[in-house]
Design an enzyme around this catalytic site. Structure first.
Site: not given
Ligand code: ATP
Ligand code: MG
Length: 580
Positions: A52, A277, A287
């Site tokens: 993204e 992850r 982020k």
């Protein structure tokens, strides 16, 4: 630390014959091998990396990039770069450019396969219309609060929306008017008609489209409704012919929805596979948090060398090879874990050890005058560039009467086992001579040692005495006359808590910032050959670590080096011994 799945070792050994470029086994490799065997996708392997564009890529993304591009490479397949740009308020072109630079830097290429979810907005709209026509989607007028209320909880089933049974015609008309901008944000959404009593909350009539009257960086003002991620993602995968849609574990509960959309629409159906992850000690990888560090000026930018972003690592002097090796070693697992940042540093040292030439640099200089050395003589000493790589050859290092040594390499009152310079004690100057300290000059007021007087043994040229006399210590040095001044930045972890994401009551991750994560040394002195140091070239400053020219702040008039990583704690060991 995650370990590669070794349960299937035996299978994999057998399969090695058929899969030539195979890395160590892990469950995703095993799935792909199995799919190739059964010809599930006609022998194709096609993955995608779907960032993204709302921030810079970090080391966690690197794991995903190495996995997606790496598996495609390994199995002779393809990997697409696809921007998930369904959330128009947050996207910025700066991020798109940075993402591409970072993926390329890691050594991967998407050729002509760069896509955007927004490329498919027309098709996605048509697919939504199809769902409405099949009676599988409806426009709902509940407020966002009511939708939440109606959804129920993990222990309680949801309630059907009063708008759930609208006719297909009415839904088509309302959806068309949503698209035409007739309704305010939040007043209506298009929802999938699945099951408000489903145990999986994601299946309780999730939203497919919402009204958002905002400009999109690629489609401009064409759209005022935008598809939700879950709807857009699977369909984008399908359109691109993806075979294995690899994502992180938090999407596991979304997989039934991924499958539901593709099944209802009866279109090509890739498989979603989830993996754990990457979490790294002393590091935040969200982020949102990284953006906060940048916005609040806690770091100099996304590429601050203390940031876990690929731009930060690059500027710090990390190599793509080290990061790729790290990604391979940590493996792929189904369970969340935290990887020790020491492992990443280990991979980095192993790589830099092979490729970095050795040089001498003094970070905290102390002047030494060698009293019996001829005043104007300059000798060119032979120095080995890289003992790990003989092809790098030798260089000449100028030596003269006045040199700098590291302040820390002298002790007026040496503790036991201190083998470096002390009054009356002899040491070897790397590649040069044995010297003995004869006199200590101090600042009258502060008492600080400001200069040493030494004598040298002319017979010990090159660092060996013909009489076989041994010295226990070897120290580095730089000739004052030839020295190149520089600023050196030393880094420590950005956070002092091993898990800064574990926020104690009343605190945030910002409370765990390490106040000493950056130390700038202004008056460093480098050997002459470093006057030609270039951005992007790693150096080992002997005994001090690996260093590189800072790509942003360094100027010819103000040479700035970053310490990429210290050497494996040899220094700390010496310090400890001297304290005993
Ligand atoms: P954040 O949660 O910090 O916003 P994200 O997962 O939303 O990150 P994306 O840009 O959507 O960030 O991620 C692109 C791809 O990288 C996704 O497939 C995602 O699963 C993967 N990814 C993101 N963070 C990690 C991580 N820490 N470890 C492995 N893969 C990751
Ligand atoms: Mg995401």
């Amino acid at each position: 630390m995650e370990k590669a799945n070794t349960k299937n070792d035996k299978d994999n050994m057998n399969e090695k014959d058929t899969a030539p470029a195979a890395g160590p086994p892990h469950f995703i490799r095993n799935i792909i091998r199995e799919d190739l065997k059964t010809n599930k996708y006609g022998g194709r392997v096609h993955t995608r990396f779907p960032p993204e564009p709302n921030g810079y890529l970090h080391i966690g993304h690197a794991k995903s990039i190495c996995l997606n591009f790496g598996l495609a490479e390994e199995f002779g397949g393809l990997c697409n770069l696809r921007y998930d740009d369904t959330n128009p308020t947050k996207e910025e072109v700066e991020y798109v450019d940075a993402i591409e630079a970072d993926v390329r830097w890691l050594g991967f290429d998407w050729d002509d396969r760069k896509f955007y979810a927004s490329d498919y907005f027309d098709q996605l709209y048509q697919f939504a219309v199809q769902l409405i026509k099949k009676g599988k989607a409806y426009v709902c007028d509940l407020s966002p609060d009511d939708i939440r209320e109606y959804r129920g909880t993990l222990t309680q089933p949801g309630k059907n929306s009063p708008y759930r049974d609208r006719s297909v015609e009415e839904n088509l008309d309302l959806f068309e008017r949503m698209r035409a901008g007739k309704f305010a944000e939040g007043s209506r959404v298009l929802r999938a008609k699945i099951d408000m009593a489903a145990p999986n909350l994601n299946m309780r009539d999730p939203a497919i489209y919402r009204v958002k009257k905002v400009h999109h960086h690629r489609t401009g003002d064409k759209w005022c409704i935008y598809p939700m991620y879950d709807f857009a993602h699977g369909i984008s995968d399908s359109i691109e012919g993806i075979t294995h849609s690899i994502c992180t574990l938090e999407f596991e509960d979304h997989r039934p929805l991924y499958d539901w959309f593709l099944d209802q629409l009866e279109i090509y159906h890739p498989q979603q596979i989830e993996f754990a992850r990457l979490n790294l000690s002393y590091t935040v990888l969200s982020k949102r948090k990284l953006l906060q560090l940048v916005r609040e000026g806690r770091v100099s930018g996304w590429d601050d060398p203390r940031m876990p972003t690929l731009a930060g690592f690059r500027r710090r002097g990390y190599t793509p090879e080290a990061i790729r090796t790290f990604a391979e070693i940590i493996g792929v697992a189904k369970r969340d874990s935290v990887v020790d940042i020491a492992l990443l540093e280990h991979c980095l040292r192993e790589d830099l050890n092979k490729r970095a030439n050795r040089v001498m640099a003094v970070l905290r200089p102390l002047k030494v005058v060698i009293e019996n050395y001829p005043d104007d003589l300059v000798e060119e000493m032979d120095a080995i560039n890289n003992p790990e790589d003989p092809a790098q050859g030798k260089r000449k290092v100028p030596f003269s009467k006045t040199i700098y040594i590291e302040k820390d390499d002298f002790r007026e009152m040496p503790p036991r086992h201190y083998h470096r310079l002390a009054p009356g004690q002899e040491v070897r100057l790397r590649y040069a001579y044995f010297i003995t300290c004869t006199d200590v000059i101090k600042d009258k007021n502060s008492g600080e040692v400001v200069e040493l007087r030494c004598t040298y043994d002319p017979a010990s040229r090159g660092g060996w005495a013909p009489d076989g006399r041994k010295v226990k210590g070897t120290i580095h040095w730089v000739s004052v006359k030839h020295a190149v001044p520089a600023t050196v930045r030393l880094y420590d972890q950005l956070f002092s808590k091993d898990d800064p994401n574990d926020e104690e009551e009343g605190k945030t991750f910002l409370d765990y910032l390490n106040p000493n994560s950056l130390q700038e040394l202004k008056n460093c002195q480098l050997e002459a050959s470093l006057s030609k140091a270039k951005v992007g070239v790693p150096y080992q400053f002997e005994r001090l670590g690996y260093f590189c020219v800072d790509s942003i702040d360094s100027k010819p008039s103000d040479f700035i080096f970053n310490r990429t990583v210290a050497l494996r704690d040899t220094w700390a060991k010496i310090e400890k011994k001297t304290q005993d």
